[in-house]
Design an enzyme around this catalytic site. Structure first.
Site, PDB file in Angstrom:
ATOM      1  N   ASP A 140       0.881  -1.162   0.045  1.00 47.91           N
ATOM      2  CA  ASP A 140      -0.047  -0.046   0.254  1.00 47.91           C
ATOM      3  C   ASP A 140       0.896   1.350  -0.192  1.00 47.91           C
ATOM      4  OD1 ASP A 140      -3.002   1.156   0.791  1.00 47.91           O
ATOM      5  OD2 ASP A 140      -1.331   2.236   1.790  1.00 47.91           O
ATOM      6  N   VAL A 168      -5.343   2.525  -0.053  1.00 45.35           N
ATOM      7  CA  VAL A 168      -5.285   1.849  -1.309  1.00 45.35           C
ATOM      8  C   VAL A 168      -5.772   0.332  -1.235  1.00 45.35           C
ATOM      9  CG1 VAL A 168      -3.946   1.618  -3.382  1.00 45.35           C
ATOM     10  CG2 VAL A 168      -3.575   3.571  -2.277  1.00 45.35           C
ATOM     11  N   ASP A 169      -5.371  -0.507  -0.261  1.00 45.25           N
ATOM     12  CA  ASP A 169      -6.002  -1.560  -0.296  1.00 45.25           C
ATOM     13  C   ASP A 169      -7.390  -1.666  -0.059  1.00 45.25           C
ATOM     14  OD1 ASP A 169      -3.544  -3.371  -0.489  1.00 45.25           O
ATOM     15  OD2 ASP A 169      -2.753  -2.919   1.642  1.00 45.25           O
ATOM     16  N   VAL A 170      -7.898  -0.955   0.971  1.00 42.88           N
ATOM     17  CA  VAL A 170      -9.374  -0.978   1.433  1.00 42.88           C
ATOM     18  C   VAL A 170     -10.111  -0.556  -0.004  1.00 42.88           C
ATOM     19  CG1 VAL A 170     -11.025   0.260   2.495  1.00 42.88           C
ATOM     20  CG2 VAL A 170      -8.952  -0.398   3.818  1.00 42.88           C
ATOM     21  N   GLY A 173     -10.217  -3.619  -2.365  1.00 46.19           N
ATOM     22  CA  GLY A 173     -10.732  -4.419  -1.879  1.00 46.19           C
ATOM     23  C   GLY A 173     -12.308  -4.228  -2.176  1.00 46.19           C
TER      24      GLY A 173
END
Length: 367
Positions: A140, A168-170, A173
């Site tokens: 991230d 960014v990961d969230v 997802g």
């Protein structure tokens, strides 16, 4: 218990850390059965602490892994590979975030599995796609840097700063969830599955929305503006008599209401501040005017008075304050998960007929 919207859907979850586990947890909350496949050493986030809960579970892991069962498999062994294929043979959805090519080398790649089961929905989450960026590690912080987010985030030019969560990961997802649900809808109509690919860099560029559009449409490369907005004013943080207050005034009507509450209605007819465009052009002068007026009272008093007048404003809360606010507003931000010693954050989507349910605690490895 009311069946969830995704009841009877089986997800084989080969993902770890954040982007993949987050989306599979959200789908699990909505009724899907999620089987988390872990290496015998476990998901890395099982060791990411402190903080740890009362039972010793890392809160990072617990935050994205409820409503799942865990199986411990070494996919490099014949026994592990066989067990994984048996799980996939029953699954509706496969989610993985291995480096590109890793699943194929294990006999679990999308080409192989979709050839065997054309109805399968197979979601791959990568850092930089499956082409020229396939070998790049997808972390991230790295993507916040190279993807431009840090170039517009920070207190001052020259001080780029990461966002305080792996945003960014969230976001990735969430995009994966949209792709998976769209693929399932397509399968309902046609019986055909497909390969869904989501990567961190593309997800970030999409999520930059107005900043990306400003660059593509007008050639404007945005820079760090602290807490200010490039196109709206006042839209930033101001001092008060005690602690900082955010104003997020989005139109001229709200600005007139702000000026009235502050006891300075003449600001709304001042040529420098009468429209959003002129307020942006005279941002510094406007900030000076508002800062002086706002320091006559504390942030909580202004929050109450401005909110009552329809002006978007609020103090800068810590997380304890934020959860307390959500509870006070009746949003029920926390939930009790059976078998878990700590509460969880509620699923953010409210559904009138098939609400989210909380059935399983974050699993122990292999259980």
């Amino acid at each position: 218990m009311t069946p969830g919207a995704l009841d009877s859907l089986l997800i084989a979850d080969f993902s770890r850390v954040l982007a993949g586990p987050y989306v599979t947890m959200l789908l699990g909350d909505l009724g899907a059965e999620v089987v988390k496949v872990e290496h015998p050493s476990g998901d890395d986030t099982r060791a990411w602490g402190p903080p740890f809960g009362p039972d010793g579970t890392a809160t990072y892991f617990a935050g994205v892994n409820r409503n799942k069962r865990s199986v411990s498999l070494d996919l490099r062994t014949p026994e592990g590979a066989w067990a994984a294929r048996e799980l996939v043979s029953r699954a509706d959805v496969v989610v993985e975030n291995f480096r590109t090519g890793s699943m194929a080398r294990l006999g679990l790649g999308p080409e192989t599995l979709l050839a065997e089961r054309p109805e399968l929905v197979y979601c791959s989450i990568t850092g930089f796609g499956s082409g020229d960026g396939a070998a790049m590690p997808g972390y991230d912080l790295l993507v916040q840097a190279v993807g431009g987010l840090m170039s517009i985030t920070g207190p001052h030019p020259g001080e780029p700063t990461k966002v305080g969560v792996a945003l960014v990961d969230v976001i990735t997802g969430l995009h994966a969830g949209v792709g998976i649900l769209a693929a399932l809808r397509h399968r309902e109509r046609t019986g055909q599955g497909q390969h869904v690919e989501v990567n961190l860099l593309s997800s970030l560029l999409s999520a930059l929305t107005n900043q990306s559009s400003g660059y593509l449409g007008a050639g404007v490369v945005p820079t760090i503006m602290g807490n200010r907005h490039p196109s709206i004013a006042p839209y930033e943080v101001f001092p008060t008599a005690d602690r900082p207050l955010v104003l997020a005034v989005g139109n001229d009507r709200q600005f007139a209401a702000l000026a009235a509450v502050l006891g300075a209605p003449e600001l709304a007819t001042d040529d420098r501040f009468a429209t959003n465009t002129t307020r942006v052009q005279h941002r510094a002068a406007l900030a000076d005017e508002l800062s002086g007026l706002l320091q006559r009272a504390g942030a909580d008093e202004w929050f109450d008075r401005l909110t009552a007048a329809g002006v978007p404003a609020g103090p800068i809360n810590d997380l304890a304050d934020a959860f307390a606010l959500a509870a006070r507003l009746g949003l029920e931000p926390t939930v009790t998960v059976p078998g878990s010693p700590v509460p969880g954050t509620a699923h953010p989507v409210r559904m009138s007929a098939t609400p989210a349910t909380y059935r399983l605690p974050p699993p122990a490895l292999g259980s």
